[in-house]
Design an enzyme around this catalytic site. Structure first.
Site, short mmCIF file in Angstrom:
data_model
loop_
_atom_site.label_atom_id
_atom_site.label_comp_id
_atom_site.label_asym_id
_atom_site.label_seq_id
_atom_site.Cartn_x
_atom_site.Cartn_y
_atom_site.Cartn_z
N SER A 34 -5.12 -16.18 -11.26
CA SER A 34 -5.15 -14.79 -11.73
C SER A 34 -4.24 -13.92 -10.86
CB SER A 34 -6.58 -14.24 -11.70
OG SER A 34 -7.11 -14.33 -10.39
N ASP A 58 -11.83 -21.55 -12.73
CA ASP A 58 -12.39 -20.31 -12.21
C ASP A 58 -13.70 -20.67 -11.48
OD1 ASP A 58 -13.95 -17.80 -12.14
OD2 ASP A 58 -12.30 -17.02 -13.34
N SER A 123 -13.64 -9.93 5.84
CA SER A 123 -12.62 -8.91 6.08
C SER A 123 -13.11 -7.88 7.07
CB SER A 123 -12.31 -8.23 4.75
OG SER A 123 -11.56 -7.07 4.95
N THR A 125 -12.88 -5.03 6.63
CA THR A 125 -13.38 -3.93 5.82
C THR A 125 -14.92 -3.85 5.88
OG1 THR A 125 -12.98 -2.84 3.71
CG2 THR A 125 -13.54 -5.14 3.60
N TYR A 147 -15.39 -3.52 -2.87
CA TYR A 147 -14.78 -4.74 -2.32
C TYR A 147 -15.46 -5.12 -1.01
CZ TYR A 147 -11.38 -7.56 0.29
OH TYR A 147 -10.79 -8.52 1.05
N LYS A 151 -17.93 -8.49 0.20
CA LYS A 151 -17.73 -9.37 1.36
C LYS A 151 -19.01 -9.45 2.18
CE LYS A 151 -13.56 -10.65 0.65
NZ LYS A 151 -13.28 -12.05 0.31
N ASN A 177 -5.26 -7.30 9.53
CA ASN A 177 -4.23 -7.08 8.51
C ASN A 177 -3.23 -8.24 8.45
OD1 ASN A 177 -5.47 -4.46 9.02
ND2 ASN A 177 -3.87 -3.62 7.72
N ASP A 293 -8.67 5.96 4.47
CA ASP A 293 -8.00 5.32 5.61
C ASP A 293 -8.63 5.74 6.93
OD1 ASP A 293 -6.17 3.80 4.28
OD2 ASP A 293 -4.42 5.04 4.75
P1 NAD Z 1 -4.61 -13.73 -3.03
O1 NAD Z 1 -4.93 -12.88 -4.21
O2 NAD Z 1 -3.18 -14.04 -2.76
O3 NAD Z 1 -5.42 -15.11 -3.12
C1 NAD Z 1 -6.65 -15.23 -3.79
C2 NAD Z 1 -6.52 -16.40 -4.74
O4 NAD Z 1 -7.76 -16.58 -5.43
C3 NAD Z 1 -5.45 -16.20 -5.82
O5 NAD Z 1 -4.64 -17.36 -5.88
C4 NAD Z 1 -6.23 -15.99 -7.10
O6 NAD Z 1 -5.52 -16.47 -8.23
C5 NAD Z 1 -7.50 -16.77 -6.81
N1 NAD Z 1 -8.69 -16.33 -7.54
C6 NAD Z 1 -9.17 -15.06 -7.68
N2 NAD Z 1 -10.32 -15.08 -8.36
C7 NAD Z 1 -10.60 -16.39 -8.64
C8 NAD Z 1 -11.65 -17.05 -9.32
N3 NAD Z 1 -12.67 -16.37 -9.87
N4 NAD Z 1 -11.61 -18.39 -9.41
C9 NAD Z 1 -10.60 -19.11 -8.88
N5 NAD Z 1 -9.56 -18.53 -8.24
C10 NAD Z 1 -9.58 -17.19 -8.12
O7 NAD Z 1 -5.27 -13.05 -1.76
P2 NAD Z 1 -5.13 -13.38 -0.21
O8 NAD Z 1 -4.46 -12.24 0.43
O9 NAD Z 1 -4.63 -14.74 -0.02
O10 NAD Z 1 -6.68 -13.31 0.21
C11 NAD Z 1 -7.48 -14.46 0.29
C12 NAD Z 1 -8.89 -14.05 0.67
O11 NAD Z 1 -8.85 -13.33 1.90
C13 NAD Z 1 -9.55 -13.12 -0.34
O12 NAD Z 1 -10.91 -13.48 -0.46
C14 NAD Z 1 -9.42 -11.75 0.30
O13 NAD Z 1 -10.46 -10.88 -0.09
C15 NAD Z 1 -9.52 -12.10 1.78
N6 NAD Z 1 -8.86 -11.09 2.65
C16 NAD Z 1 -7.54 -10.78 2.43
C17 NAD Z 1 -6.94 -9.81 3.24
C18 NAD Z 1 -5.50 -9.42 3.02
O14 NAD Z 1 -5.09 -8.35 3.48
N7 NAD Z 1 -4.68 -10.24 2.35
C19 NAD Z 1 -7.66 -9.16 4.27
C20 NAD Z 1 -9.00 -9.54 4.46
C21 NAD Z 1 -9.59 -10.51 3.64
N1 UFG Z 2 0.45 2.77 4.63
C1 UFG Z 2 1.39 3.76 4.37
N2 UFG Z 2 2.09 3.69 3.21
C2 UFG Z 2 1.91 2.69 2.29
C3 UFG Z 2 0.95 1.68 2.56
C4 UFG Z 2 0.23 1.76 3.74
O1 UFG Z 2 1.58 4.67 5.18
O2 UFG Z 2 2.58 2.70 1.24
C5 UFG Z 2 -0.31 2.81 5.90
C6 UFG Z 2 -1.79 3.01 5.71
O3 UFG Z 2 -2.10 4.39 5.62
C7 UFG Z 2 -2.35 2.33 6.96
C8 UFG Z 2 -1.37 1.19 7.22
O4 UFG Z 2 -0.17 1.55 6.52
O5 UFG Z 2 -2.28 3.22 8.06
C9 UFG Z 2 -1.87 -0.15 6.70
O6 UFG Z 2 -2.24 -0.03 5.34
P1 UFG Z 2 -2.51 -1.30 4.40
O7 UFG Z 2 -2.79 -0.78 3.03
O8 UFG Z 2 -1.43 -2.29 4.57
O9 UFG Z 2 -3.81 -1.96 5.05
P2 UFG Z 2 -5.28 -1.38 5.28
O10 UFG Z 2 -5.50 -1.35 6.75
O11 UFG Z 2 -5.51 -0.13 4.55
O12 UFG Z 2 -6.18 -2.48 4.56
C10 UFG Z 2 -5.99 -3.89 4.75
C11 UFG Z 2 -6.36 -4.67 3.48
C12 UFG Z 2 -7.84 -4.61 3.25
C13 UFG Z 2 -8.60 -5.04 4.46
C14 UFG Z 2 -8.17 -4.22 5.65
C15 UFG Z 2 -8.85 -4.73 6.89
O13 UFG Z 2 -5.67 -4.14 2.37
O14 UFG Z 2 -8.16 -5.52 2.20
O15 UFG Z 2 -6.75 -4.32 5.82
O16 UFG Z 2 -8.46 -4.01 8.01
F1 UFG Z 2 -9.91 -4.88 4.28
#
Ligand code: NAD
Ligand code: UFG
Length: 334
Positions: A34, A58, A123, A125, A147, A151, A177, A293
């Site tokens: 997805s 899924d 996360s 978060t 979200y 978690k 991050n 934020d």
């Molecule tokens: P991503 O979207 O690239 O990877 C998630 C994958 O899961 C995708 O390939 C998607 O197709 C698949 N997916 C979603 N729903 C599904 C379902 N119901 N069944 C099977 N597959 C499904 O995201 P990512 O950045 O690689 O994040 C991976 C995990 O880490 C997520 O759980 C996300 O919440 C967590 N996480 C990500 C971040 C970040 O900033 N990237 C930060 C904290 C936590």
């Molecule tokens: N920012 C900008 N402009 C943009 C995007 C981001 O100024 O266009 C700033 C934000 O205000 C923040 C920093 O860049 O100060 C980082 O922002 P991100 O959106 O990259 O990341 P966040 O810290 O808001 O959130 C990320 C993930 C969440 C996760 C969290 C954990 O998106 O899923 O980190 O710390 F939960």
């Protein structure tokens, strides 16, 4: 070990598959694609010269049972789910379905088939608006979005299962991050639509897709007024998963671990590093703060450092250079 990686075609999942295969583990991927492409799995195979068994399934669906019937797994690393904070406030039920119901279905399958180790993508978060930095694992848990709630709910399910089942190991990895891409330039983050996160947006400005980066707020109490975050290179993060698996898979405990670099960088510091090291222009304008934020967020990672014998090796320079290599090698993504 034979590992089921849910969401293994995604950004963090694909990088973790590389590290698992390079550490001689067998990998089976389940992904509904997805938010990813099957090409990511093919690239991982090409990079490592190893095979992955991949199912388009899924995790919420009954077909997941078949995967457990066909393989006896030693552990599951669970990435699959939805991850956009803003979208979760508009479509909360999708988040509860994919993240909570999907995880419940997965845990049921694990229990039925005697799979006793889970590494879960949690996360930072879950901490919400933490008042004290650095944030350690004992900080108050107060997610601010659906979200984040999903978690925390999955963490709670794992904690309860771990209390009920003596030999169940559950490791909750709370990422800060994640940024960057594999050094090969073959796999990386592939956001659909306009990216919300800083690094993908900077990349798109640098290639000319957007005229400028909107910096959300320059009136924070930080080094230059812009928000500070703990950026962690995705390869360091992926290696943290392998370390967590190898160190804790027989711990029979519920464990929460922060995975970050322990350092904070401001938005302008990241922009500056990106444009200087890659020799590209990243025009910026200041706009008001983004709702929700926090000012400063960075991790205390002592617990992961000690328990996993793990620490980050890659710097902000690696993060911005590797992001740009991925972007220029793959201007249209996969
Ligand atoms: P991503 O979207 O690239 O990877 C998630 C994958 O899961 C995708 O390939 C998607 O197709 C698949 N997916 C979603 N729903 C599904 C379902 N119901 N069944 C099977 N597959 C499904 O995201 P990512 O950045 O690689 O994040 C991976 C995990 O880490 C997520 O759980 C996300 O919440 C967590 N996480 C990500 C971040 C970040 O900033 N990237 C930060 C904290 C936590
Ligand atoms: N920012 C900008 N402009 C943009 C995007 C981001 O100024 O266009 C700033 C934000 O205000 C923040 C920093 O860049 O100060 C980082 O922002 P991100 O959106 O990259 O990341 P966040 O810290 O808001 O959130 C990320 C993930 C969440 C996760 C969290 C954990 O998106 O899923 O980190 O710390 F939960």
């Amino acid at each position: 070990m034979k590992i089921l990686v849910t969401g293994g075609a995604g950004y963090i999942g694909s990088h973790t598959c590389v590290e698992l295969l390079e550490s001689q583990h067998d990998v089976v991927v389940v992904d509904n694609f997805s938010n990813s492409s099957p090409k990511a799995v093919e690239r991982v195979e090409a990079l490592t010269n190893k095979k992955i068994t991949c199912y388009e399934v899924d995790i919420c669906d009954v077909e997941l049972a078949q995967v457990f019937e066909e393989h006896q797994f030693d552990a599951v690393i669970h990435f699959a789910g939805l991850k956009a904070v803003g979208e979760s406030t508009k479509e909360p039920l999708s988040y509860y379905q994919h993240n909570v119901q999907g995880s419940l279905n997965l845990l049921r399958m694990m229990k039925k088939h005697g799979v006793k180790t889970l590494i879960f993508s949690s996360s930072a978060t879950v901490y919400g608006q933490a008042k004290i930095v650095p944030i350690d694992e004992t900080s108050q848990l107060q997610p601010q979005s659906p979200y984040g709630q999903t978690k925390l709910m999955v963490e709670q399910m794992c904690k309860d299962l771990s209390a009920a089942q003596d030999d169940f190991t559950a490791v909750m990895l709370r990422y800060f991050n994640p940024v960057g891409a594999h050094q090969s330039g073959m796999i990386g983050e592939n956001p659909t639509g306009i990216p919300n996160n800083l690094l993908p947006f900077i990349s798109q400005v640098a290639v000319g897709t957007h005229p400028e980066l909107r910096v959300f707020g320059n009136d924070y109490n930080t080094v230059d007024g812009t928000g500070v975050r703990d950026y962690i290179h995705v390869v360091d993060l992926a290696q943290g998963h392998v370390k967590a698996l190898e160190a804790l898979h027989q711990s029979n405990q519920f464990t929460t671990l922060n995975l970050g670099s322990g350092k904070g960088y401001s938005v302008l510091e990241v922009v500056d590093a990106f444009s200087k090291l890659n020799d590209v222009k990243v025009p910026t304008i200041f706009v008001p703060r983004r709702q929700g934020d926090v000012e400063i967020c960075y991790a205390a990672c002592d617990k992961a450092n000690q328990l996993l014998d793990w620490e980050t090796k890659l710097s902000l320079s690696d993060m911005v250079i590797d992001t740009w290599r991925w972007q220029t090698n793959n201007p249209q993504g996969y």
